[in-house]
Design a protein around this motif. Structure first.
Motif, PDB file in Angstrom:
ATOM      1  N   LYS A 103      37.212  41.721  31.165  1.00  0.00           N
ATOM      2  CA  LYS A 103      37.700  42.901  31.871  1.00  0.00           C
ATOM      3  C   LYS A 103      38.159  42.499  33.275  1.00  0.00           C
ATOM      4  O   LYS A 103      37.872  41.397  33.749  1.00  0.00           O
ATOM      5  N   VAL A 137      32.972  53.870  40.497  1.00  0.00           N
ATOM      6  CA  VAL A 137      33.509  52.932  39.512  1.00  0.00           C
ATOM      7  C   VAL A 137      35.026  52.987  39.455  1.00  0.00           C
ATOM      8  O   VAL A 137      35.710  51.967  39.514  1.00  0.00           O
ATOM      9  N   GLN A 138      35.575  54.184  39.343  1.00  0.00           N
ATOM     10  CA  GLN A 138      37.016  54.333  39.144  1.00  0.00           C
ATOM     11  C   GLN A 138      37.775  54.085  40.445  1.00  0.00           C
ATOM     12  O   GLN A 138      37.622  54.831  41.415  1.00  0.00           O
ATOM     13  N   LYS A 158      27.237  54.681  33.744  1.00  0.00           N
ATOM     14  CA  LYS A 158      28.646  54.798  34.126  1.00  0.00           C
ATOM     15  C   LYS A 158      29.085  53.629  35.009  1.00  0.00           C
ATOM     16  O   LYS A 158      30.270  53.305  35.070  1.00  0.00           O
ATOM     17  N   TYR A 200      28.239  50.578  34.542  1.00  0.00           N
ATOM     18  CA  TYR A 200      28.198  49.324  33.774  1.00  0.00           C
ATOM     19  C   TYR A 200      29.529  48.580  33.809  1.00  0.00           C
ATOM     20  O   TYR A 200      29.557  47.344  33.740  1.00  0.00           O
ATOM     21  N   ARG A 201      30.612  49.301  33.923  1.00  0.00           N
ATOM     22  CA  ARG A 201      31.926  48.659  33.947  1.00  0.00           C
ATOM     23  C   ARG A 201      32.022  47.605  35.057  1.00  0.00           C
ATOM     24  O   ARG A 201      32.762  46.630  34.943  1.00  0.00           O
ATOM     25  N   GLU A 230      31.323  44.043  33.955  1.00  0.00           N
ATOM     26  CA  GLU A 230      32.116  43.505  32.849  1.00  0.00           C
ATOM     27  C   GLU A 230      33.157  42.491  33.313  1.00  0.00           C
ATOM     28  O   GLU A 230      33.902  41.953  32.505  1.00  0.00           O
ATOM     29  N   TYR A 231      33.206  42.233  34.605  1.00  0.00           N
ATOM     30  CA  TYR A 231      34.061  41.172  35.145  1.00  0.00           C
ATOM     31  C   TYR A 231      33.322  40.507  36.303  1.00  0.00           C
ATOM     32  O   TYR A 231      32.487  41.124  36.970  1.00  0.00           O
TER      33      TYR A 231
END
Length: 214
Positions: free
Chosen positions: A64, A98-99, A159, A161-162, A165-166
């Motif tokens: 990601k 996150v976003q 939420k 967790y993203r 992923e990188y």
């Protein structure tokens, strides 16, 4: 770094890196300039640390990226350090977003926090050592939660967790690169790749699947 290692610099939809000028986010370096000079300049200013370049190293378990488009490249230089996740998870605040689209016009506020004391335990000089310690995002997620809780913060919601992923590979000097490809799912990404003369991939995962044996 080894010949088969691929890096990613995530960019916004216009394929221009940004930086902070006071409290304002401003355009910093176009992908065309990165191509022309084979150099990516330091643009990141956050967490009270020196100006730097933050990238991602592609790995079978870390495919990601910070944003859904950007440039894939190789370099002979080694990062100063690598974190197994976005370093925002080490910031001393409960307000972690996150976003990116929710903060991109107010990044001076969200990136102005200090890092939790002891954060250095998550920084590695060698990528292979990092992968040995954290072979997958799941293991990094568990440890960073334990770390934050031990410093008075609540457990991170799923939420967030993203953000594991990188990984985040950091350079302290302008980086000489060999451009490899552009990625992004939008039509404009494909058009930009055609304009600068690079192959285009919908995602870094698609790129990795095609090139991991090369």
């Amino acid at each position: 770094m080894k010949k088969g290692v691929y890096f990613v610099k995530s960019l916004e939809e216009d394929f221009i890196s940004k930086t902070l000028k006071g409290k304002r986010k401003v355009d910093f370096q176009k992908v065309e300039d990165m191509m022309k000079n084979k150099t990516i300049r330091l643009n990141t200013k956050s967490f009270g640390r020196k100006r730097r370049l933050s990238c991602t190293i592609l790995h079978k378990n870390y495919l990601k990226t910070y944003r859904p488009q950007g440039i894939i490249f190789q370099t002979k230089n080694n990062p100063e350090y690598i974190s197994p996740f976005d370093m925002v998870l080490l910031s001393d605040t409960k307000n972690i977003i996150v976003q990116y689209y929710r903060i991109k016009n107010n990044i001076h506020f969200y990136y102005n926090h200090q890092l939790i004391p002891g954060f250095e335990r998550f920084l590695f000089r060698d990528f292979n050592k990092m992968i040995k310690k954290y072979p997958s995002p799941e293991s990094a997620w568990k440890d960073v939660n334990k770390f934050r809780i031990s410093h008075g913060h609540k457990e991170l919601s799923k939420k967030k967790y993203r953000l594991v992923e990188y990984n985040e590979a950091v350079f302290h000097k302008n980086l000489k690169i060999k451009p490899i490809a552009l990625f992004g799912y939008r039509k404009s990404s494909r058009e930009k790749a055609r304009k600068v003369g690079l192959p285009h991939f919908i995602s870094t995962k698609k790129f990795y699947e095609k090139n991991r044996k090369s």
